[in-house]
Structure formats: structure tokens, C-alpha cells
Design an enzyme around this catalytic site. Structure first.
Site, PDB file in Angstrom:
ATOM      1  N   TYR A   1       0.855  -1.227   0.087  1.00 44.45           N
ATOM      2  CA  TYR A   1       0.028  -0.042   0.086  1.00 44.45           C
ATOM      3  C   TYR A   1       0.878   1.185   0.003  1.00 44.45           C
ATOM      4  O   TYR A   1       0.786   2.203  -0.743  1.00 44.45           O
ATOM      5  CB  TYR A   1      -0.960  -0.111   1.223  1.00 44.45           C
ATOM      6  CG  TYR A   1      -1.686   1.189   1.378  1.00 44.45           C
ATOM      7  CD1 TYR A   1      -2.812   1.450   0.457  1.00 44.45           C
ATOM      8  CD2 TYR A   1      -1.428   2.114   2.334  1.00 44.45           C
ATOM      9  CE1 TYR A   1      -3.590   2.668   0.610  1.00 44.45           C
ATOM     10  CE2 TYR A   1      -2.307   3.262   2.480  1.00 44.45           C
ATOM     11  CZ  TYR A   1      -3.270   3.664   1.702  1.00 44.45           C
ATOM     12  OH  TYR A   1      -3.926   4.709   1.699  1.00 44.45           O
TER      13      TYR A   1
ATOM     14  N   GLU B   1     -11.411   5.073   3.918  1.00 48.55           N
ATOM     15  CA  GLU B   1     -10.947   5.774   5.240  1.00 48.55           C
ATOM     16  C   GLU B   1     -12.495   6.187   5.968  1.00 48.55           C
ATOM     17  O   GLU B   1     -12.309   6.165   7.350  1.00 48.55           O
ATOM     18  CB  GLU B   1     -10.860   7.390   4.296  1.00 48.55           C
ATOM     19  CG  GLU B   1      -9.350   7.386   3.717  1.00 48.55           C
ATOM     20  CD  GLU B   1      -8.367   7.127   4.615  1.00 48.55           C
ATOM     21  OE1 GLU B   1      -8.211   7.208   5.887  1.00 48.55           O
ATOM     22  OE2 GLU B   1      -7.106   6.809   3.863  1.00 48.55           O
TER      23      GLU B   1
ATOM     24  N   TRP C   1      -5.503   1.266  10.479  1.00 47.07           N
ATOM     25  CA  TRP C   1      -5.442   1.279   8.778  1.00 47.07           C
ATOM     26  C   TRP C   1      -5.347  -0.194   8.535  1.00 47.07           C
ATOM     27  O   TRP C   1      -5.744  -0.776   7.801  1.00 47.07           O
ATOM     28  CB  TRP C   1      -4.495   2.079   8.418  1.00 47.07           C
ATOM     29  CG  TRP C   1      -4.560   2.333   6.702  1.00 47.07           C
ATOM     30  CD1 TRP C   1      -3.499   1.702   6.081  1.00 47.07           C
ATOM     31  CD2 TRP C   1      -5.691   2.621   5.999  1.00 47.07           C
ATOM     32  NE1 TRP C   1      -4.039   1.949   4.945  1.00 47.07           N
ATOM     33  CE2 TRP C   1      -5.092   2.405   4.737  1.00 47.07           C
ATOM     34  CE3 TRP C   1      -6.920   3.144   6.302  1.00 47.07           C
ATOM     35  CZ2 TRP C   1      -6.086   2.882   3.742  1.00 47.07           C
ATOM     36  CZ3 TRP C   1      -7.532   3.415   5.236  1.00 47.07           C
ATOM     37  CH2 TRP C   1      -7.188   3.181   3.869  1.00 47.07           C
TER      38      TRP C   1
END
Length: 184
Positions: free
Chosen positions: A18, A40, A48
Site C-alpha cells: 500500500y 477511510e 488502517w
């Protein structure tokens, strides 16, 4: 030796990929922008890493972020997702995905594309911040507060200023890679 931002969890290949392949790269594809915004919103109150680990399941649950299909999902469709252990089973976040798809489509219609709408907030240029240590990066700014209010006015849900700032970083509207990161 490769130098990455200090927040990257090296023991998680999804995290590394990522950072290396997505985070902070200017993104202009409407569907990918929509997916990142949704991710998000799922993260609110969570890590995350949790979201990245569930990303593929979210894609499958939400028609690979085809906003037209998501916008047409029924309450029964959304309630059915509450039993899916592979995604975050927060009813408000799941329902927000549909509301956000509907708002996304309305923005596309009004502004020509979601990309044009989002990038207009930064005058179509990436803001390049000088970040020595990721812990010094802001979690929200005047820009993210302005965009948060604008998105909410358009009908988006779970788009507070902290969520929006993370989105701005992820989609490359803001470059918060640490100065010594090889991806700066």
C-alpha cells in the site's frame, strides 16, 4: 537499503505494498478515488491495518466500488452485509457506503467528475509537505475541514476532517511521505 515512511508496518506485506504502490501517488480515477474515500470512512475509530486486511472482502461486498450498483443496494442488501465477518460490520458505516455512492454520483453529474471536484480543492496540484517524522504530520488542517464541510453538504457521511485528511494523503492530493522516504 530501501527507506520507507516510519508508519509502514514491515511485517505486513499489504501495508508495504500500500505504501509503495498507492499511498501518496496522485490519483485521478473516479472509481479508485471513491474506493479510497470509502476505506477511510471504514477506518474511523479503527486501525488502517484492519481496513487493509479486509479490503478485498469490502470490494466483493460493495460490487468492486461500482457506485451505480452500490447506490441501488436495498436496505435488505445492506443488512445482509452485517453478517459478513470479513468486513467491518458497523451498520452506520455500511449504510454510509450507499449514501456516499449516491452523493458521489450526484457530484459526478454536477461537476463532470469526482476527480475534478476533489482536485479543485488543491488547485489541481499536489501539496508537498516537508515531513521529517510521520508523527509530526497533521491529522487535520484547514483544507481538510473545508473539504469535510463541502462533502457533508453534498450528502457524504463519515467524512470528518481527520478522515478527509487521511484521504487527501492516500489519494496524493497531499504528499506527506517523510523527506527521507524513497517514495518522496
Amino acid at each position: 537499503m530501501t527507506k520507507r515512511c516510519g508508519w509502514v508496518k514491515m511485517n505486513n506485506s499489504l501495508y508495504v505494498a500500500y505504501h509503495d504502490e498507492e499511498w501518496g501517488k496522485p490519483l485521478h480515477d473516479d472509481q479508485k478515488l471513491f474506493e479510497l474515500l470509502c476505506m477511510e470512512t471504514y477506518q474511523a475509530g479503527l486501525s488502517w491495518e484492519t481496513i487493509l486486511n479486509k479490503r478485498q472482502a469490502f470490494r466483493e461486498a460493495f460490487h468492486f466500488y461500482d457506485a451505480q450498483k452500490i447506490a441501488q443496494m436495498t436496505d435488505a442488501d445492506l443488512d445482509g452485509l452485517l453478517g459478513n465477518p470479513d468486513i467491518i460490520r458497523n451498520k452506520m458505516k455500511i449504510y454510509a457506503t450507499r449514501a456516499n455512492a449516491q452523493a458521489f454520483l450526484a457530484v459526478q453529474k454536477q461537476f463532470g467528475s469526482f476527480n475534478d471536484y476533489i482536485w479543485s480543492f488543491v488547485d489541481f496540484k499536489t501539496i508537498d509537505n516537508e515531513i521529517l517524522d510521520y508523527k509530526e504530520a497533521p491529522t487535520k488542517t484547514e483544507l481538510s475541514e473545508t473539504m469535510s464541510k463541502a462533502l457533508k453538504k453534498q450528502g457524504f457521511k463519515f467524512v470528518g476532517p481527520v478522515c478527509v485528511y487521511s484521504f487527501l494523503e492516500a489519494a496524493g492530493l497531499i504528499n506527506d511521505h517523510e523527506n527521507d522516504c524513497d517514495w518522496k
